[in-house]
Scaffold this motif. Structure first.
Motif: not given
Length: 98
Positions: A72-73, A75-76, A78-80, A84, A87
């Motif tokens: 995962l990147t 952003a991916e 941390l998306s859920g 945050q 980063q």
């Protein structure tokens, strides 16, 4: 082999900075004598033909090779996240430090 004495237990207690009562000295002397006897018996069993080992069965390394793989990147990942910062996952402070 003579048993461990109360004086030896008291000396060990002083070295360990433990305050031992009289009944504890007798009790620990008996227990330590049993332990020393068990170690002596194990030493008798291990002969010249028995190699020293750390395990009864041979062990092998079962780890996989360390290889770069797609993941995962940031952003991916941390998306859920509920919170945050820079980063990273932001979690509540638990130790009372700044």
């Amino acid at each position: 082999m003579p048993g461990i004495t109360r004086e030896e237990v008291a000396h060990l207690g002083r070295l360990s900075r433990l305050e031992l009562k009289d009944e504890e000295l007798d009790h620990f002397a008996e227990q330590l004598d049993v332990i020393i006897g068990a170690v002596a018996r194990v030493s008798e069993v291990a002969g010249e033909d028995v190699p020293p080992t750390s395990h009864a069965l041979p062990l092998t390394n079962v780890m996989r090779p360390d290889e770069v793989r797609p993941s995962l990147t940031a952003a991916e990942a941390l998306s859920g996240a509920p919170a945050q910062e820079q980063q990273r996952f932001k979690v509540p402070q638990i130790l009372g430090e700044d």
